[in-house]
Design a protein around this motif. Structure first.
Motif, PDB file in Angstrom:
ATOM      1  N   ILE A 136      -6.382   6.013  -4.331  1.00 24.74           N
ATOM      2  CA  ILE A 136      -4.887   6.388  -4.645  1.00 24.74           C
ATOM      3  C   ILE A 136      -4.486   5.792  -5.900  1.00 24.74           C
ATOM      4  CG2 ILE A 136      -2.483   6.021  -3.818  1.00 24.74           C
ATOM      5  CD1 ILE A 136      -3.715   6.119  -0.676  1.00 24.74           C
ATOM      6  N   ILE A 137      -3.997   6.399  -6.757  1.00 22.80           N
ATOM      7  CA  ILE A 137      -3.446   5.953  -8.033  1.00 22.80           C
ATOM      8  C   ILE A 137      -2.093   5.766  -7.845  1.00 22.80           C
ATOM      9  CG2 ILE A 137      -3.368   6.132 -10.563  1.00 22.80           C
ATOM     10  CD1 ILE A 137      -5.603   8.521 -10.295  1.00 22.80           C
ATOM     11  N   GLY A 138      -1.394   4.439  -7.746  1.00 17.94           N
ATOM     12  CA  GLY A 138      -0.032   4.166  -7.860  1.00 17.94           C
ATOM     13  C   GLY A 138       0.170   3.353  -6.568  1.00 17.94           C
ATOM     14  N   GLY A 139       0.792   2.090  -6.835  1.00 25.36           N
ATOM     15  CA  GLY A 139       1.113   1.274  -5.659  1.00 25.36           C
ATOM     16  C   GLY A 139       2.601   1.291  -5.044  1.00 25.36           C
ATOM     17  N   GLY A 140       3.300   2.419  -5.450  1.00 20.43           N
ATOM     18  CA  GLY A 140       4.460   2.372  -4.885  1.00 20.43           C
ATOM     19  C   GLY A 140       4.884   2.706  -3.233  1.00 20.43           C
ATOM     20  N   ILE A 141       5.936   2.961  -2.981  1.00 24.54           N
ATOM     21  CA  ILE A 141       6.082   3.361  -1.477  1.00 24.54           C
ATOM     22  C   ILE A 141       5.240   4.547  -1.139  1.00 24.54           C
ATOM     23  CG2 ILE A 141       8.381   4.791  -1.750  1.00 24.54           C
ATOM     24  CD1 ILE A 141       7.354   2.550   1.280  1.00 24.54           C
ATOM     25  N   VAL A 142       5.187   5.740  -1.933  1.00 23.59           N
ATOM     26  CA  VAL A 142       4.370   6.724  -1.578  1.00 23.59           C
ATOM     27  C   VAL A 142       3.004   6.416  -1.548  1.00 23.59           C
ATOM     28  CG1 VAL A 142       3.737   8.876  -2.507  1.00 23.59           C
ATOM     29  CG2 VAL A 142       6.090   8.410  -2.414  1.00 23.59           C
ATOM     30  N   GLY A 143       2.409   5.622  -2.493  1.00 24.64           N
ATOM     31  CA  GLY A 143       0.978   5.310  -2.526  1.00 24.64           C
ATOM     32  C   GLY A 143       0.671   4.232  -1.303  1.00 24.64           C
ATOM     33  N   LEU A 144       1.353   3.433  -1.058  1.00 24.52           N
ATOM     34  CA  LEU A 144       1.158   2.812  -0.110  1.00 24.52           C
ATOM     35  C   LEU A 144       1.239   3.194   1.377  1.00 24.52           C
ATOM     36  CD1 LEU A 144       2.793  -1.001  -1.086  1.00 24.52           C
ATOM     37  CD2 LEU A 144       0.342  -0.064  -1.449  1.00 24.52           C
TER      38      LEU A 144
END
Length: 413
Positions: free
Chosen positions: A6-14
């Motif tokens: 997963i590229i991106g650690g915001g709410i959608v990524g997490l």
């Protein structure tokens, strides 16, 4: 065990990582920063099934043009020859119709209601205390024009099965008794809720780390390799990352990252600002939206978070103090007892909302890269729509029947 990157650690990524881990996938999350600097930490914490009207709506273009000439206004588009902005703007104008608003209402409602249910489920899990409160949101208005617009919204919401009520000033005061009010009335978005974003994100990070998900901070993707229509490797500097499936959840940075996979995503970053002030008296108990000012106010962890504005521009590090001043000055006009001070620049948070030209997020596989799922474009509702998006991402990767029809969120629409 199948691997997902997963590229991106915001709410959608997490949340995508959360539901994928629950399904037994080996998950790694890459984030270009330390994760605490993304929109999921600094937003108003509102869960908003009430927001079923997309940004691309009739009247927004005319209103936006008027706002552009006011340095303290809630909306601003920086004039530019930027090809991305021009292309985005043309699509926005095409979508700003009554027909589009009508067609978007149910997909936005359904995504929001699914997210709210998932938040309620998550709040009962061990270790997930993030101050979820089902008190609704009060949308206050001071003018008859705004009151008419809110009443129309409440009527349409009721048709969609959402719980809203138009309130008199006395009814508003009964719900918010410890603050003086200077309003004509409000609509109580009783279908809405709120939470404390910092606690939510920290709880997700702890759960994922404790359950085998690798969280890699400071890893900015700068290159991708592909064979045929599949991504084979992702690079952060000299380090290569391989997986069976990839998820792009990079918010406002999505167009640049997607381009590495030869995919075009129409998206503009909408900068928003917020700041916190202590509120030991706990006078504000129900979150508020100030309709004319487009300001959000949320009680949070013994403080109040004030937020607002939408600046469409390239990603940048500028802080426009006039915009922040506009937020500060609007509050006492509705709440005479609340007089937030203009914060110092170091105390102002800003983030970029990934805004699609039609106001709907992108959720689904790319036709060009069959092992890439894209999840971005949530605008101002990233936190609100995060869990539903994460669940849908996990269902797409697992090849399961999804909880919602995915066509309205198609990447190629």
């Amino acid at each position: 065990m199948s691997k997902v990157l997963i590229i991106g650690g915001g709410i959608v990524g997490l949340t995508s990582a959360y539901y994928l881990q629950k399904k037994g996938y080996e998950v790694t999350v890459l984030d270009k920063g330390d994760i605490t600097d993304n929109c999921s930490f600094g937003n108003a914490g509102m869960i908003v099934p009430s927001h079923f009207v997309p940004l691309a709506a009739p009247g927004m273009i005319k209103q936006g043009i008027r706002w552009m000439f006011n340095s303290k206004s809630p909306f601003y588009v920086r004039p530019s020859l930027n090809a991305n902005l021009i292309g985005w703007g043309l699509k926005f104008m095409k979508n700003a119709t009554a027909k589009h608003v009508s067609q978007s209402a149910e997909p936005l409602r359904d995504l929001s209601l699914l997210s709210k249910k998932l938040y309620e489920d998550l709040a009962t899990a061990p270790g997930f205390d993030f101050e979820l409160a089902n008190k609704g949101i009060l949308a206050f208005y001071k003018t008859e024009k705004a009151g008419e617009e809110e009443a129309h919204l409440a009527e349409r919401a009721t048709e969609l099965g959402l719980d809203m009520a138009v309130l008199t000033p006395a009814q508003c005061k009964a719900l918010q008794p410890d603050l003086a009010l200077d309003v004509l009335g409000a609509v109580h978005y009783r279908c809405d809720a709120h939470l404390y974003p910092t606690k939510l994100m920290n709880a997700l990070l702890k759960y994922l780390t404790d359950n085998g998900v690798k969280i890699e901070r400071g890893k900015e993707v700068d290159r991708m390799e592909a064979a045929g229509n599949r991504i084979t490797k992702v690079y952060t500097g000299n380090q290569a990352w391989e997986a069976d499936q990839y998820v792009l959840a990079t918010g406002s940075w999505s167009p640049a990252v997607a381009k590495m996979a030869d995919i075009n995503i129409s998206l503009m970053p909408g900068k928003g600002y917020s700041f916190m002030e202590p509120e030991p008296q706990h006078r504000l108990t129900v979150p508020a939206l100030l309709c004319e000012a487009r300001v959000a106010i949320t009680p949070m962890n013994g403080s109040i978070r004030y937020g607002g504005t939408m600046e469409l521009d390239k990603i940048n590090t500028r802080i426009n103090m006039q915009r922040v001043k506009g937020i500060v000055e609007s509050v006492p006009a509705y709440f005479p007892d609340l007089k937030p001070a203009l914060p110092a620049e170091k105390d102002i948070w800003y983030g970029f909302r990934p805004s699609s030209p039609d106001g709907l997020p992108y959720i689904g596989r790319s036709k060009k890269r069959e092992n890439l799922v894209i999840a971005t474009g949530h605008g101002m509702m990233g936190l609100s729509l995060g869990p539903a998006t994460g669940l849908l991402v996990s269902q797409i990767i697992a090849g399961e029947t999804s909880d919602l029809k995915l066509a309205p969120y198609s990447v190629e629409r």
